[in-house]
Design a protein around this motif. Structure first.
Motif, PDB file in Angstrom:
ATOM      1  N   ASP A  83     -10.685  -2.881   5.449  1.00 29.08           N
ATOM      2  CA  ASP A  83      -9.638  -2.939   6.474  1.00 29.08           C
ATOM      3  C   ASP A  83      -8.305  -3.383   5.875  1.00 29.08           C
ATOM      4  N   ILE A  86      -6.893  -0.480   3.813  1.00 29.94           N
ATOM      5  CA  ILE A  86      -6.388   0.569   4.700  1.00 29.94           C
ATOM      6  C   ILE A  86      -5.043   0.155   5.296  1.00 29.94           C
ATOM      7  N   THR A  87      -4.954  -1.077   5.752  1.00 28.83           N
ATOM      8  CA  THR A  87      -3.703  -1.581   6.339  1.00 28.83           C
ATOM      9  C   THR A  87      -2.573  -1.548   5.330  1.00 28.83           C
ATOM     10  N   GLU A  88      -2.884  -1.861   4.073  1.00 20.44           N
ATOM     11  CA  GLU A  88      -1.856  -1.900   3.031  1.00 20.44           C
ATOM     12  C   GLU A  88      -1.595  -0.542   2.401  1.00 20.44           C
ATOM     13  N   LYS A  89      -2.290   0.494   2.923  1.00 19.55           N
ATOM     14  CA  LYS A  89      -2.019   1.888   2.561  1.00 19.55           C
ATOM     15  C   LYS A  89      -2.141   2.159   1.054  1.00 19.55           C
ATOM     16  N   TYR A  90      -3.243   1.742   0.486  1.00 19.91           N
ATOM     17  CA  TYR A  90      -3.525   2.091  -0.913  1.00 19.91           C
ATOM     18  C   TYR A  90      -3.712   3.596  -1.036  1.00 19.91           C
ATOM     19  N   ASP A  91      -3.551   4.100  -2.256  1.00 15.87           N
ATOM     20  CA  ASP A  91      -3.675   5.534  -2.481  1.00 15.87           C
ATOM     21  C   ASP A  91      -5.118   5.990  -2.647  1.00 15.87           C
ATOM     22  N   ALA A 110     -11.891   4.605   5.916  1.00 20.85           N
ATOM     23  CA  ALA A 110     -10.876   4.902   4.901  1.00 20.85           C
ATOM     24  C   ALA A 110     -10.518   6.389   4.917  1.00 20.85           C
ATOM     25  N   ALA A 113      -8.264   7.323   7.606  1.00 17.07           N
ATOM     26  CA  ALA A 113      -6.893   6.881   7.344  1.00 17.07           C
ATOM     27  C   ALA A 113      -6.233   7.688   6.228  1.00 17.07           C
ATOM     28  N   GLY A 114      -6.956   8.677   5.702  1.00 14.15           N
ATOM     29  CA  GLY A 114      -6.378   9.543   4.669  1.00 14.15           C
ATOM     30  C   GLY A 114      -6.482   8.990   3.267  1.00 14.15           C
ATOM     31  N   ILE A 115      -7.350   8.008   3.042  1.00 13.65           N
ATOM     32  CA  ILE A 115      -7.498   7.405   1.713  1.00 13.65           C
ATOM     33  C   ILE A 115      -8.789   7.919   1.078  1.00 13.65           C
TER      34      ILE A 115
END
Length: 336
Positions: A83, A86-91, A110, A113-115
């Motif tokens: 979580d 995902i919140t921190e928008k890792y690649d 994940a 969320a597009g990760i």
């Protein structure tokens, strides 16, 4: 406050580096960010994996960053780490799950969320969720363990099995491999079997209890990892038996186990290539993020002189070969 290596890893410090990569990486104004959510950092193999991952040339080149997050052998902790990532928008995420089934849901979140998520070492039951994964065949490891002990203890041997954490893919699949071999060797009797949770300390206690119950009836020990194998050897010695007369085999190729093999106290260690699995997973993630122009860096790939086919990084699953280590080849392995 000065932090030691394990504290730095566990704190999730981003690890950077220097070099050229192609495609999407070259176009980035900021480095790509990869999070590795690992089982734990409290065993030698897991630390070897983390050290190998952070040494990948992409991080040393400053073209990407790695954050290693310690799951502390707890699936809820790992889920919470997902979580955060995902919140921190890792690649991308590299995931070493604690539980073979409970790990599926965080991957689904994940992906929603597009990760992209990449597997390494242990896996989840729904492997189709991975963009790609790289590990070693744990069923094969269990088969190698059982065959090694039967070869030394005999086809009528009485043996004990020390299992890893129940529900992890390595525990499930290594036990399956052991059972495959036992089914083909009906004369072998399992007189004790329990989990020591991959832990050397717990294996000492478990082996002490098994020796108290069965004593010299035990003719072989199948330990699903080397931490437990080394713990079993300590217990055997403390009980007053010669470890060289009671064959013990384990998996991972950690330093203490290799020394035990060299000394003759451990019959065999099955080396698991932490470097190949860790850096291979990083290569697969960067290939996904960077595109076809990406050149892999891990030595495990055939394009870099290794034995594992790169296949342009587009296959979904890669198996890193095992290396059985005995007294015949242990000096070579220790020298590498």
């Amino acid at each position: 406050m000065k932090m030691n290596k394990r504290q730095l890893l566990a704190s999730g410090v981003g690890l950077l580096a220097m070099g050229a990569m192609g495609g999407r990486v070259m176009a980035q104004t900021k480095p790509l960010r990869i999070a590795a959510i690992v089982q734990s950092l409290n065993t030698e193999y897991n630390v070897l994996w983390a050290d190998a991952a952070k040494a990948h040339p992409a991080f040393k080149a400053g073209q990407a960053e790695l954050t290693i997050l310690d799951g502390r052998q707890d699936m809820l902790t790992q889920s919470n780490l997902f979580d955060t990532v995902i919140t921190e928008k890792y690649d991308a995420i590299i995931f070493i799950p604690v539980d073979i089934d409970a790990g599926n849901d965080p991957i689904e979140r994940a992906k929603a969320a597009g990760i992209p998520v990449f597997g390494s070492n242990t896996v989840v039951s729904n492997t189709s969720l991975y963009d790609a994964y790289i590990n070693s065949n744990d069923v094969e490891a269990g088969e190698l363990l059982a065959k090694a002990i039967i070869a030394r203890a005999g086809p009528e041997a009485k043996v004990v099995i020390l299992e890893g954490m129940i529900g992890q893919s390595a525990q499930v699949q290594r036990l399956q491999g052991i059972q495959n071999v036992l089914a083909a060797n009906p004369g072998v009797t399992v007189i004790g079997q329990n989990s020591a949770n991959w832990s050397r300390a717990e294996a000492i206690t478990l082996m002490e209890n098994l020796l108290t119950s069965h004593g010299s009836d035990i003719q072989g020990v199948l330990a699903e990892n080397d931490e437990m194998a080394v713990g079993a050897i300590e217990a055997i010695r403390s009980y007053g038996l010669d470890p060289q007369s009671l064959p013990v085999a384990g998996v991972d190729g950690i330093h203490d186990a290799l020394q035990a093999v060299k000394n003759g106290d451990q019959a065999m260690s099955i080396l698991q290539d932490a470097h190949g699995q860790a850096q291979g997973a990083v290569d697969l993630a960067l290939r996904k993020l960077s595109g076809a122009s990406y050149t892999p860096a891990a030595k495990v790939w055939d394009v870099n002189g290794g034995s594992l086919a790169w296949e342009d990084g587009t296959s979904q699953h890669y198996y890193v070969p095992w290396l059985p280590v005995t007294r015949e080849n242990v000096d070579t392995v220790l020298a590498e």
